[in-house]
Design an enzyme around this catalytic site. Structure first.
Site, mmCIF file in Angstrom:
data_model
loop_
_atom_site.group_PDB
_atom_site.id
_atom_site.type_symbol
_atom_site.label_atom_id
_atom_site.label_comp_id
_atom_site.label_asym_id
_atom_site.label_seq_id
_atom_site.Cartn_x
_atom_site.Cartn_y
_atom_site.Cartn_z
ATOM 1 N N HIS A 423 0.817 -1.216 0.000
ATOM 2 C CA HIS A 423 0.000 0.000 0.000
ATOM 3 C C HIS A 423 0.847 1.261 0.000
ATOM 4 O O HIS A 423 2.038 1.255 0.329
ATOM 5 C CB HIS A 423 -0.967 0.011 1.193
ATOM 6 C CG HIS A 423 -0.301 0.091 2.541
ATOM 7 N ND1 HIS A 423 0.051 1.277 3.138
ATOM 8 C CD2 HIS A 423 0.068 -0.892 3.408
ATOM 9 C CE1 HIS A 423 0.593 1.043 4.318
ATOM 10 N NE2 HIS A 423 0.623 -0.273 4.513
ATOM 11 N N CYS A 442 2.463 -5.032 7.058
ATOM 12 C CA CYS A 442 2.222 -4.787 5.637
ATOM 13 C C CYS A 442 3.414 -4.059 5.015
ATOM 14 O O CYS A 442 4.290 -3.562 5.727
ATOM 15 C CB CYS A 442 0.948 -3.978 5.439
ATOM 16 S SG CYS A 442 -0.554 -4.947 5.727
#
Length: 522
Positions: A423, A442
């Protein structure tokens, strides 16, 4: 004529009888010959492994091999032991070149066979089965590596390659030279590391590199400075190949500056000409430790199939390098800095196909973060959610799309049980840091917009303008990819680039030592 025929017939019969009797003296040799090949009794395989129990783990593979070849000898030709037999014996004698430290079972017996080749011209069952077992031993150590359970225990969940070493042997018997660069068996990076291992062992034979002494009180060295330490750094750069000549000068000149830039680029550092004690600390890592690191990463290469590089599209994240590479047709289309999970929230080593791109995403706060950070924040400040652009949604908290969103303006989903994805992020300054282990697991991508543009380049419905509009719309929008893209998140603390230069990265999750204890276990 009739009188002459009878003695001749008697003589021929006697000759055939003698020949057959001689053959019966060797229980391993069957009387039947198919296409000029000699077959042996299948029950001798089981007897062999009773005699050589240290090789029993390869019995199943050996039996599969000979069922395929109808129990014919495969290691002999008209001259005796064939070419690949000799090549394999040489390879096993030099396993250290493969980054392997292991005791070869029944080495004395092998030496006896290959040091007296002239005495081993005729097919002999122990030699035959010893060679086959030796091949599977070699394939196990060089191509396969540690077993899947031990690998998973180290936190490595990338798919293991699937390879038939029985079928592979047929190719090697036909062309023994394939064993030198058998990229079907091992990831091509393995051979690059192997070349550097040879180079570093030669450096070791030549005396290695000397420890660099930092002068008391000195905080940094810059171009134009002069000192004994600079002369020592210059020598180190010469030994490692970062500069071509050692002038012995203590002056920090242009030649040395070029070497420093290369050294920093190879070690994942901010590329500038300033030398600090921390940089010298990296130079002072013992040569033996660097060799060990190379060998550990050669082991990791054994677990991955080289076929992944044949994918039309491929995204690779190397955690210790803090780097993402997007490959198209085998060539890098994008290289981006990334931020990965911190030590307490390690990014998982695994693979999954990317299926979706989400523009202007919501961030659904994970339960762990909700309990540890959000709820305590709400207790201290009743306006916490509003100030962070958050809201309650179905008994959980989520952050609304926008420039403050923790996922930035776009995310890339490859569904997995670890809830990990790529992301964007509003915290762009973190990408400037050398240490980029800050996330909750992440992977934050510095060039997220560029990645979205490249992935959707051939999709006529997504122009760069429409991508930009979707990223800034403030409304979540999902796009399902027509072609799924394999994403590999790996862990390599040593990597050799296309120019043959070795890159070393900090072992941020301290996985090397654990793996080394398994690799170098006698």
């Amino acid at each position: 004529m009739r009188k002459l025929f009878l003695p001749i017939a008697v003589i021929m019969f006697a000759f055939l009888f003698t020949t057959i009797s001689c053959k019966k003296k060797d229980p391993a040799v069957n009387q039947e010959e198919l296409s000029g090949e000699i077959a042996f009794d299948s029950t001798l395989v089981k007897a062999f492994f009773v005699k050589y129990p240290k090789l029993k783990s390869y019995q199943s593979d050996v039996e599969t091999l000979y069922r395929k070849h109808q129990y014919h000898y495969v290691w002999y030709d008209k001259k005796g032991i064939n070419e690949f037999g000799n090549v394999l014996y040489n390879k096993v004698n030099n396993l250290e070149e493969e980054g392997i430290q292991v005791t070869v079972p029944y080495k004395n017996k092998l030496d006896e066979i290959y040091e007296n080749v002239e005495d081993n011209q005729k097919p002999e069952i122990d030699t035959e089965l010893l060679n086959s077992s030796l091949y599977f031993f070699y394939a196990d150590k060089v191509y396969h590596g540690l077993d899947a359970k031990k690998v998973a225990a180290t936190g490595w969940y990338l798919p293991r390659k699937k390879e038939s070493y029985v079928n592979n042997l047929d190719s090697l018997l036909n062309n023994p030279s394939l064993i030198n660069k058998d990229e079907k068996g091992v990831l091509s990076q393995y051979y690059r590391l192997k070349d550097v291992l040879e180079k570093y062992r030669q450096i070791e034979k030549n005396g290695g590199w000397k420890t660099i002494a930092v002068e008391p009180g000195v905080k940094s060295y810059k171009p134009g400075d002069s000192s004994k330490t600079i002369a020592q750094i210059r020598q180190w750069l010469f030994v490692t190949g970062d500069i071509r000549m050692d002038s012995k000068s203590g002056l920090y000149d242009k030649t040395m500056a070029a070497g420093i830039l290369k050294f920093k680029q190879r070690n994942g550092m901010t590329v500038n000409k300033v030398i600090t004690p921390e940089h010298i600390k990296t130079m002072n890592v013992p040569l033996a430790q660097r060799i060990k690191t190379i060998m550990v990463n050669m082991e990791r290469c054994r677990w991955i199939s080289n076929d992944i590089t044949k994918s039309k599209e491929l995204i690779i994240v190397n955690i210790p390098a803090y780097q993402l590479t997007y490959l198209k047709e085998g060539k890098p289309a994008l290289i981006s800095n990334v931020v990965v999970g911190k030590a307490l929230n390690k990014t998982v080593i695994f693979s999954a196909p990317m299926k979706h791109i989400v523009f202007s995403p919501y961030w659904n706060v994970p339960t762990s973060i909700l309990k540890k950070e959000i709820l305590p924040g709400i207790e201290k400040n009743e306006n916490y959610l509003e100030e962070h652009d958050m809201e309650w949604h179905e008994s959980n908290v989520r952050q609304r799309p926008g420039p403050k969103n923790s996922l930035g303006l776009v995310k890339f989903l490859f569904p997995n049980s670890n809830a990990i994805y790529l992301h964007d992020t509003p915290s762009k300054d973190l990408f400037k840091s050398e240490d980029r282990a800050f996330s909750h697991g992440c992977v934050r991508v510095a060039k997220a917009k560029e990645l979205a543009n490249l992935i959707l380049k051939n999709d006529k419905t997504w122009t760069p303008q429409k991508i930009d509009e979707a990223m800034h719309s403030g409304e979540e929008k999902w796009h399902t990819l027509a072609n799924k893209i394999p994403v590999y998140i790996g862990y390599f603390t040593a990597w050799v680039d296309d120019q043959g230069d070795i890159h070393f990265y900090d072992d941020i999750y301290e996985r090397d030592e654990e793996l080394a204890s398994l690799v170098f276990k006698k």
